[in-house]
Design a protein around this motif. Sequence first.
Motif, PDB file in Angstrom:
ATOM      1  N   TYR A  34       0.816  -1.216   0.000  1.00 31.92           N
ATOM      2  CA  TYR A  34       0.000   0.000   0.000  1.00 31.92           C
ATOM      3  C   TYR A  34       0.855   1.273   0.000  1.00 31.92           C
ATOM      4  O   TYR A  34       0.324   2.370  -0.138  1.00 31.92           O
ATOM      5  CB  TYR A  34      -0.893   0.056   1.253  1.00 31.92           C
ATOM      6  CG  TYR A  34      -1.964  -0.991   1.335  1.00 31.92           C
ATOM      7  CD1 TYR A  34      -2.781  -1.283   0.250  1.00 31.92           C
ATOM      8  CD2 TYR A  34      -2.186  -1.683   2.524  1.00 31.92           C
ATOM      9  CE1 TYR A  34      -3.778  -2.232   0.342  1.00 31.92           C
ATOM     10  CE2 TYR A  34      -3.183  -2.634   2.632  1.00 31.92           C
ATOM     11  CZ  TYR A  34      -3.973  -2.912   1.538  1.00 31.92           C
ATOM     12  OH  TYR A  34      -4.963  -3.848   1.636  1.00 31.92           O
ATOM     13  N   ASP A  35       2.154   1.131   0.250  1.00 31.01           N
ATOM     14  CA  ASP A  35       2.999   2.322   0.426  1.00 31.01           C
ATOM     15  C   ASP A  35       4.437   1.964   0.073  1.00 31.01           C
ATOM     16  O   ASP A  35       4.816   0.793   0.089  1.00 31.01           O
ATOM     17  CB  ASP A  35       2.906   2.811   1.879  1.00 31.01           C
ATOM     18  CG  ASP A  35       3.446   1.776   2.844  1.00 31.01           C
ATOM     19  OD1 ASP A  35       4.672   1.743   3.034  1.00 31.01           O
ATOM     20  OD2 ASP A  35       2.653   0.972   3.383  1.00 31.01           O
ATOM     21  N   TYR A 158      -2.307   7.786  -7.297  1.00 32.77           N
ATOM     22  CA  TYR A 158      -1.450   7.599  -6.131  1.00 32.77           C
ATOM     23  C   TYR A 158      -2.168   6.788  -5.058  1.00 32.77           C
ATOM     24  O   TYR A 158      -3.104   7.280  -4.434  1.00 32.77           O
ATOM     25  CB  TYR A 158      -1.046   8.956  -5.542  1.00 32.77           C
ATOM     26  CG  TYR A 158       0.146   9.586  -6.230  1.00 32.77           C
ATOM     27  CD1 TYR A 158       1.420   9.461  -5.684  1.00 32.77           C
ATOM     28  CD2 TYR A 158      -0.009  10.278  -7.425  1.00 32.77           C
ATOM     29  CE1 TYR A 158       2.527  10.023  -6.309  1.00 32.77           C
ATOM     30  CE2 TYR A 158       1.079  10.839  -8.061  1.00 32.77           C
ATOM     31  CZ  TYR A 158       2.351  10.710  -7.502  1.00 32.77           C
ATOM     32  OH  TYR A 158       3.425  11.265  -8.138  1.00 32.77           O
ATOM     33  N   THR A 160      -0.842   6.292  -2.405  1.00 34.77           N
ATOM     34  CA  THR A 160      -0.411   6.962  -1.167  1.00 34.77           C
ATOM     35  C   THR A 160      -1.202   8.241  -0.901  1.00 34.77           C
ATOM     36  O   THR A 160      -0.988   8.891   0.122  1.00 34.77           O
ATOM     37  CB  THR A 160       1.096   7.294  -1.229  1.00 34.77           C
ATOM     38  OG1 THR A 160       1.345   8.079  -2.396  1.00 34.77           O
ATOM     39  CG2 THR A 160       1.924   6.028  -1.282  1.00 34.77           C
ATOM     40  N   ARG A 162      -4.521   9.542   0.293  1.00 36.62           N
ATOM     41  CA  ARG A 162      -5.602   8.869   1.008  1.00 36.62           C
ATOM     42  C   ARG A 162      -6.786   9.768   1.344  1.00 36.62           C
ATOM     43  O   ARG A 162      -7.847   9.266   1.721  1.00 36.62           O
ATOM     44  CB  ARG A 162      -5.050   8.263   2.304  1.00 36.62           C
ATOM     45  CG  ARG A 162      -3.896   7.282   2.098  1.00 36.62           C
ATOM     46  CD  ARG A 162      -4.354   6.032   1.369  1.00 36.62           C
ATOM     47  NE  ARG A 162      -3.266   5.121   1.094  1.00 36.62           N
ATOM     48  CZ  ARG A 162      -2.734   4.264   1.970  1.00 36.62           C
ATOM     49  NH1 ARG A 162      -3.174   4.222   3.199  1.00 36.62           N
ATOM     50  NH2 ARG A 162      -1.771   3.468   1.602  1.00 36.62           N
ATOM     51  N   LYS A 187       3.802  13.508  -1.934  1.00 38.41           N
ATOM     52  CA  LYS A 187       3.533  12.074  -2.086  1.00 38.41           C
ATOM     53  C   LYS A 187       4.551  11.444  -3.032  1.00 38.41           C
ATOM     54  O   LYS A 187       5.003  12.067  -3.996  1.00 38.41           O
ATOM     55  CB  LYS A 187       2.127  11.854  -2.672  1.00 38.41           C
ATOM     56  CG  LYS A 187       0.988  12.439  -1.838  1.00 38.41           C
ATOM     57  CD  LYS A 187       0.727  11.648  -0.575  1.00 38.41           C
ATOM     58  CE  LYS A 187      -0.425  12.260   0.231  1.00 38.41           C
ATOM     59  NZ  LYS A 187      -0.692  11.501   1.459  1.00 38.41           N
ATOM     60  N   ARG A 189       5.202   7.345  -4.788  1.00 42.20           N
ATOM     61  CA  ARG A 189       4.865   5.922  -4.822  1.00 42.20           C
ATOM     62  C   ARG A 189       6.093   5.045  -4.643  1.00 42.20           C
ATOM     63  O   ARG A 189       5.966   3.853  -4.381  1.00 42.20           O
ATOM     64  CB  ARG A 189       4.194   5.576  -6.157  1.00 42.20           C
ATOM     65  CG  ARG A 189       2.779   6.106  -6.291  1.00 42.20           C
ATOM     66  CD  ARG A 189       2.245   5.974  -7.698  1.00 42.20           C
ATOM     67  NE  ARG A 189       2.937   6.889  -8.609  1.00 42.20           N
ATOM     68  CZ  ARG A 189       2.538   7.154  -9.848  1.00 42.20           C
ATOM     69  NH1 ARG A 189       1.453   6.584 -10.320  1.00 42.20           N
ATOM     70  NH2 ARG A 189       3.209   7.988 -10.618  1.00 42.20           N
ATOM     71  N   PRO A 192      10.055   6.248  -0.004  1.00 38.03           N
ATOM     72  CA  PRO A 192       9.406   6.519   1.290  1.00 38.03           C
ATOM     73  C   PRO A 192       9.951   7.756   1.996  1.00 38.03           C
ATOM     74  O   PRO A 192       9.255   8.357   2.809  1.00 38.03           O
ATOM     75  CB  PRO A 192       9.680   5.247   2.100  1.00 38.03           C
ATOM     76  CG  PRO A 192      10.791   4.538   1.409  1.00 38.03           C
ATOM     77  CD  PRO A 192      10.713   4.923  -0.038  1.00 38.03           C
ATOM     78  N   ASN A 195       7.671  10.667   0.960  1.00 45.25           N
ATOM     79  CA  ASN A 195       6.243  10.370   0.957  1.00 45.25           C
ATOM     80  C   ASN A 195       5.643  10.636   2.328  1.00 45.25           C
ATOM     81  O   ASN A 195       5.903   9.902   3.273  1.00 45.25           O
ATOM     82  CB  ASN A 195       5.988   8.911   0.563  1.00 45.25           C
ATOM     83  CG  ASN A 195       4.507   8.585   0.547  1.00 45.25           C
ATOM     84  OD1 ASN A 195       3.705   9.311  -0.037  1.00 45.25           O
ATOM     85  ND2 ASN A 195       4.129   7.510   1.218  1.00 45.25           N
ATOM     86  N   LEU A 197       2.727   9.985   3.929  1.00 44.49           N
ATOM     87  CA  LEU A 197       1.543   9.152   3.700  1.00 44.49           C
ATOM     88  C   LEU A 197       0.298   9.796   4.302  1.00 44.49           C
ATOM     89  O   LEU A 197      -0.764   9.825   3.687  1.00 44.49           O
ATOM     90  CB  LEU A 197       1.772   7.755   4.289  1.00 44.49           C
ATOM     91  CG  LEU A 197       0.678   6.717   4.017  1.00 44.49           C
ATOM     92  CD1 LEU A 197       0.597   6.405   2.529  1.00 44.49           C
ATOM     93  CD2 LEU A 197       0.945   5.431   4.802  1.00 44.49           C
ATOM     94  N   CYS A 201       2.492  11.957   9.576  1.00 42.55           N
ATOM     95  CA  CYS A 201       3.846  11.540   9.205  1.00 42.55           C
ATOM     96  C   CYS A 201       4.787  12.739   9.085  1.00 42.55           C
ATOM     97  O   CYS A 201       6.008  12.557   8.981  1.00 42.55           O
ATOM     98  CB  CYS A 201       3.836  10.784   7.887  1.00 42.55           C
ATOM     99  SG  CYS A 201       2.868   9.259   7.934  1.00 42.55           S
ATOM    100  N   GLU A 291       5.390   1.899   7.268  1.00 40.39           N
ATOM    101  CA  GLU A 291       5.067   3.328   7.155  1.00 40.39           C
ATOM    102  C   GLU A 291       3.925   3.739   8.092  1.00 40.39           C
ATOM    103  O   GLU A 291       3.002   4.465   7.724  1.00 40.39           O
ATOM    104  CB  GLU A 291       4.761   3.722   5.697  1.00 40.39           C
ATOM    105  CG  GLU A 291       5.031   5.191   5.435  1.00 40.39           C
ATOM    106  CD  GLU A 291       5.395   5.537   3.987  1.00 40.39           C
ATOM    107  OE1 GLU A 291       5.484   6.735   3.720  1.00 40.39           O
ATOM    108  OE2 GLU A 291       5.605   4.644   3.169  1.00 40.39           O
TER     109      GLU A 291
END
Length: 304
Positions: A34-35, A158, A160, A162, A187, A189, A192, A195, A197, A201, A291
């Motif tokens: 998912y991430d 994306y 990521t 949400r 963001k 993909r 990390p 990103n 998320l 974060c 993540e």
Amino acid sequence: MLPIHVTNETSRLRAVILGTAVSNGPTPTESEAYDPKSLEHIKAGTYPLEADMVPEMEAVAAVFEKHGVTVYRPELIENYNQIFSRDIGFVIDDTFIWANILPDRLREQEAIKYIVDQINPAKVVTPPEEVHIEGGDVIVWNDHIFIGTYKGSDYKDYITARTNTQGVDFIKQLFPNKIVKEFDLVKSRIEPRDNALHLDCCFQPVGKDKGVIYKSGFREEADYLYLVNLFGMDNLFHIDREEMYNMTSNFFSIAEDVVIIEKNFTRLKDWLNGHGINTEEVPYAEIAKQEGLLRCSTLPLLRD
């Protein structure tokens, strides 16, 4: 009826839903990630094992018990990831809002339904289908509601991203007396370290008037400056790219002066302790590989 009430991130916690790592299922395939952080560990063969994650979550449960917090756990689903309860619902004031999450994760909501069914049904809200919103993007701070989103025209590409702008508008309509401020998040993909998320974060309030922030998590400098102006530069602890990658802003407050943090966050610990905030340290580095960290795996129901 189960009482619910959350007006900020740091008031004394009385009741919480804590996820579970029991029967977490096999390591996902690359296409199931998912991430980007989970994907990185799947590829490297370092994806966390249930045997390592269960003790991490139970260490958090023990801290809650020590502080007299009522802890609810989801019903167990065999071979299914149920760690991140923050994503699947959240409480603002005295209203419980179901998140609109990735379709693959709907069973996670079914597993906490037995708890939500104890709440006054008039205070349980289900957003319409076009509204995307996850609890990690929603931070309540007294008269403010901060919401992380992604405003790029490629939002739908994306996994990521949400929380959409319809999610922001939905919260604005639901809480017309609050200042609802959205933040456009960076963001990725594939990387990390680039990103954010969810909003938690790259930012989270702590104590009475302080916060932990990662400047580069915001696509617009004006969004970052909004928080600087609100909290004051001297009240913000700035983390770097690697600390963001390690989820340093994803701690969890039990009270204004008690915070659960990952035991390796020594720089954060020193800053918190220096401002009169006590730290409860737990091992959470294995769960962080997905993540998500302490705020992601908790869903507060009742704060003073």
